[in-house]
Design a protein around this motif. Structure first.
Motif, PDB file in Angstrom:
ATOM      1  N   LEU A 185      10.806   0.988   3.095  1.00 30.76           N
ATOM      2  CA  LEU A 185      10.260  -0.297   2.245  1.00 30.76           C
ATOM      3  C   LEU A 185       8.917  -1.150   2.745  1.00 30.76           C
ATOM      4  CD1 LEU A 185       9.872  -2.230  -0.262  1.00 30.76           C
ATOM      5  CD2 LEU A 185      12.284  -3.029   0.256  1.00 30.76           C
ATOM      6  N   VAL A 186      10.177  -1.479   4.681  1.00 31.30           N
ATOM      7  CA  VAL A 186       9.259  -2.161   5.269  1.00 31.30           C
ATOM      8  C   VAL A 186       7.876  -1.337   5.402  1.00 31.30           C
ATOM      9  CG1 VAL A 186       9.716  -3.394   8.206  1.00 31.30           C
ATOM     10  CG2 VAL A 186      11.754  -2.326   7.456  1.00 31.30           C
ATOM     11  N   CYS A 187       7.967  -0.022   5.700  1.00 32.29           N
ATOM     12  CA  CYS A 187       6.339  -0.087   5.854  1.00 32.29           C
ATOM     13  C   CYS A 187       4.976  -0.337   5.238  1.00 32.29           C
ATOM     14  CB  CYS A 187       6.264   1.137   6.278  1.00 32.29           C
ATOM     15  SG  CYS A 187       4.648   1.903   6.407  1.00 32.29           S
ATOM     16  N   PHE A 188       5.831  -0.546   3.376  1.00 30.38           N
ATOM     17  CA  PHE A 188       4.813  -0.930   3.008  1.00 30.38           C
ATOM     18  C   PHE A 188       5.039  -2.256   2.568  1.00 30.38           C
ATOM     19  CE2 PHE A 188       4.274  -2.277  -2.313  1.00 30.38           C
ATOM     20  CZ  PHE A 188       3.121  -1.087  -1.720  1.00 30.38           C
ATOM     21  N   THR A 189       5.678  -2.952   2.955  1.00 32.68           N
ATOM     22  CA  THR A 189       5.662  -4.644   2.993  1.00 32.68           C
ATOM     23  C   THR A 189       4.515  -4.825   4.155  1.00 32.68           C
ATOM     24  OG1 THR A 189       8.018  -4.728   4.088  1.00 32.68           O
ATOM     25  CG2 THR A 189       7.611  -5.025   1.492  1.00 32.68           C
ATOM     26  N   GLU A 190       4.750  -3.813   5.387  1.00 34.06           N
ATOM     27  CA  GLU A 190       4.050  -4.228   5.988  1.00 34.06           C
ATOM     28  C   GLU A 190       2.305  -4.354   5.724  1.00 34.06           C
ATOM     29  OE1 GLU A 190       1.898  -0.577   9.960  1.00 34.06           O
ATOM     30  OE2 GLU A 190       3.932  -1.486   9.008  1.00 34.06           O
ATOM     31  N   TYR A 191       1.654  -3.897   4.602  1.00 36.51           N
ATOM     32  CA  TYR A 191       0.378  -4.113   4.213  1.00 36.51           C
ATOM     33  C   TYR A 191       0.837  -4.776   2.869  1.00 36.51           C
ATOM     34  CZ  TYR A 191      -0.540  -0.669   6.691  1.00 36.51           C
ATOM     35  OH  TYR A 191      -0.270   0.646   8.031  1.00 36.51           O
ATOM     36  N   ALA A 192       1.724  -5.011   2.215  1.00 39.75           N
ATOM     37  CA  ALA A 192       1.896  -5.949   1.042  1.00 39.75           C
ATOM     38  C   ALA A 192       2.306  -6.761   1.405  1.00 39.75           C
ATOM     39  CB  ALA A 192       2.684  -5.007  -0.405  1.00 39.75           C
ATOM     40  N   THR A 193       2.295  -7.951   0.320  1.00 38.82           N
ATOM     41  CA  THR A 193       3.284  -9.251  -0.317  1.00 38.82           C
ATOM     42  C   THR A 193       4.371  -9.352  -1.167  1.00 38.82           C
ATOM     43  OG1 THR A 193       0.150 -10.675   0.612  1.00 38.82           O
ATOM     44  CG2 THR A 193       1.906 -11.748   0.002  1.00 38.82           C
ATOM     45  N   ASN A 194       4.674  -9.969  -0.870  1.00 39.87           N
ATOM     46  CA  ASN A 194       5.785  -9.950  -1.529  1.00 39.87           C
ATOM     47  C   ASN A 194       5.682 -10.894  -2.547  1.00 39.87           C
ATOM     48  OD1 ASN A 194       8.356  -9.745  -3.158  1.00 39.87           O
ATOM     49  ND2 ASN A 194       9.777 -10.703  -1.317  1.00 39.87           N
ATOM     50  N   VAL A 195       5.379 -11.038  -4.294  1.00 39.41           N
ATOM     51  CA  VAL A 195       5.038 -11.085  -4.923  1.00 39.41           C
ATOM     52  C   VAL A 195       6.784 -11.340  -6.719  1.00 39.41           C
ATOM     53  CG1 VAL A 195       2.565 -11.480  -4.603  1.00 39.41           C
ATOM     54  CG2 VAL A 195       3.799  -9.533  -6.877  1.00 39.41           C
ATOM     55  N   PRO A 196       6.408 -12.389  -7.013  1.00 39.95           N
ATOM     56  CA  PRO A 196       7.388 -11.740  -8.269  1.00 39.95           C
ATOM     57  C   PRO A 196       8.161 -11.399  -9.128  1.00 39.95           C
ATOM     58  CG  PRO A 196       6.364 -14.314  -8.310  1.00 39.95           C
ATOM     59  CD  PRO A 196       5.696 -13.416  -6.850  1.00 39.95           C
ATOM     60  N   ALA A 197       6.486 -10.256  -9.531  1.00 43.03           N
ATOM     61  CA  ALA A 197       6.223  -9.084  -9.835  1.00 43.03           C
ATOM     62  C   ALA A 197       6.450  -8.345  -9.304  1.00 43.03           C
ATOM     63  CB  ALA A 197       5.062  -9.225 -10.172  1.00 43.03           C
ATOM     64  N   GLY A 198       6.588  -8.090  -8.065  1.00 40.21           N
ATOM     65  CA  GLY A 198       6.601  -6.869  -6.692  1.00 40.21           C
ATOM     66  C   GLY A 198       7.005  -7.112  -5.847  1.00 40.21           C
ATOM     67  N   PHE A 199       5.605  -6.227  -5.288  1.00 42.00           N
ATOM     68  CA  PHE A 199       4.572  -6.176  -3.940  1.00 42.00           C
ATOM     69  C   PHE A 199       3.383  -6.535  -4.418  1.00 42.00           C
ATOM     70  CE2 PHE A 199       8.975  -5.541  -2.861  1.00 42.00           C
ATOM     71  CZ  PHE A 199       8.836  -5.712  -1.315  1.00 42.00           C
ATOM     72  N   ALA A 200       2.139  -6.577  -3.381  1.00 43.20           N
ATOM     73  CA  ALA A 200       0.941  -7.052  -3.612  1.00 43.20           C
ATOM     74  C   ALA A 200       0.058  -6.483  -2.511  1.00 43.20           C
ATOM     75  CB  ALA A 200       0.391  -8.679  -4.508  1.00 43.20           C
ATOM     76  N   LEU A 201      -1.038  -5.455  -3.122  1.00 44.06           N
ATOM     77  CA  LEU A 201      -1.671  -5.688  -1.715  1.00 44.06           C
ATOM     78  C   LEU A 201      -3.336  -6.108  -2.704  1.00 44.06           C
ATOM     79  CD1 LEU A 201      -1.677  -2.023  -1.385  1.00 44.06           C
ATOM     80  CD2 LEU A 201      -0.585  -3.456   0.269  1.00 44.06           C
ATOM     81  N   ASP A 202      -4.142  -6.799  -1.694  1.00 39.30           N
ATOM     82  CA  ASP A 202      -5.792  -7.685  -1.904  1.00 39.30           C
ATOM     83  C   ASP A 202      -6.377  -6.381  -1.824  1.00 39.30           C
ATOM     84  OD1 ASP A 202      -5.467  -8.652   0.993  1.00 39.30           O
ATOM     85  OD2 ASP A 202      -5.010 -10.095   0.141  1.00 39.30           O
ATOM     86  N   SER A 203      -7.291  -6.683  -2.348  1.00 38.43           N
ATOM     87  CA  SER A 203      -8.573  -5.891  -1.789  1.00 38.43           C
ATOM     88  C   SER A 203      -9.032  -5.956  -0.825  1.00 38.43           C
ATOM     89  CB  SER A 203      -9.981  -6.910  -2.953  1.00 38.43           C
ATOM     90  OG  SER A 203     -10.000  -7.518  -2.645  1.00 38.43           O
ATOM     91  N   SER A 204      -8.921  -6.959   0.230  1.00 36.77           N
ATOM     92  CA  SER A 204      -9.005  -7.134   1.446  1.00 36.77           C
ATOM     93  C   SER A 204      -7.854  -6.777   2.465  1.00 36.77           C
ATOM     94  CB  SER A 204      -8.935  -8.903   2.419  1.00 36.77           C
ATOM     95  OG  SER A 204      -9.165  -8.904   3.594  1.00 36.77           O
ATOM     96  N   THR A 205      -7.054  -6.391   2.109  1.00 37.22           N
ATOM     97  CA  THR A 205      -5.929  -5.487   2.457  1.00 37.22           C
ATOM     98  C   THR A 205      -6.029  -3.829   2.422  1.00 37.22           C
ATOM     99  OG1 THR A 205      -4.313  -7.315   2.159  1.00 37.22           O
ATOM    100  CG2 THR A 205      -3.482  -4.888   2.886  1.00 37.22           C
ATOM    101  N   ILE A 206      -6.539  -3.612   1.063  1.00 35.14           N
ATOM    102  CA  ILE A 206      -7.307  -2.239   0.818  1.00 35.14           C
ATOM    103  C   ILE A 206      -8.891  -2.030   1.936  1.00 35.14           C
ATOM    104  CG2 ILE A 206      -7.991  -0.765  -0.802  1.00 35.14           C
ATOM    105  CD1 ILE A 206      -6.023  -2.163  -3.174  1.00 35.14           C
TER     106      ILE A 206
END
Length: 98
Positions: free
Chosen positions: A3-24
């Protein structure tokens, strides 16, 4: 992948985790060695949305498209990674997912 590796890129939000277009875009650039076209980023977001079914959705907030992953989907992604056989990139894990 933990989970730490995923959250290295994703942002924790109320609905789960988010990846924005800039991060992708950043992840694709690191993987391919060149800046991806805007349509490529959009296709990757659509691919993730289709692949994740009910656990993934695309939303637009404050003018930025984001892919939202539920906690359940993030757990599935973590289980998909090979066990400590080196560091897998997020793209490698997503490609093996489902």
């Amino acid at each position: 992948m933990s989970l730490v590796c995923f959250t290295e890129y994703a942002t924790n939000v109320p609905a789960g985790f988010a990846l924005d277009s800039s991060t992708i875009r950043t992840v694709l650039h690191a993987k391919e060695g060149r800046t991806p076209h805007t349509q490529t980023v959009s296709r990757v977001m659509d691919f993730l949305d289709d692949l994740g079914k009910a656990g993934v959705k695309i939303v637009k907030r404050r003018g930025t498209k984001r892919v939202i992953f539920s906690e359940h989907v993030v757990s599935e992604l973590a289980e998909t990674a090979p066990p400590s056989s080196g560091k897998s990139s997020i793209m490698d894990v997503v490609m093996r997912w489902r």
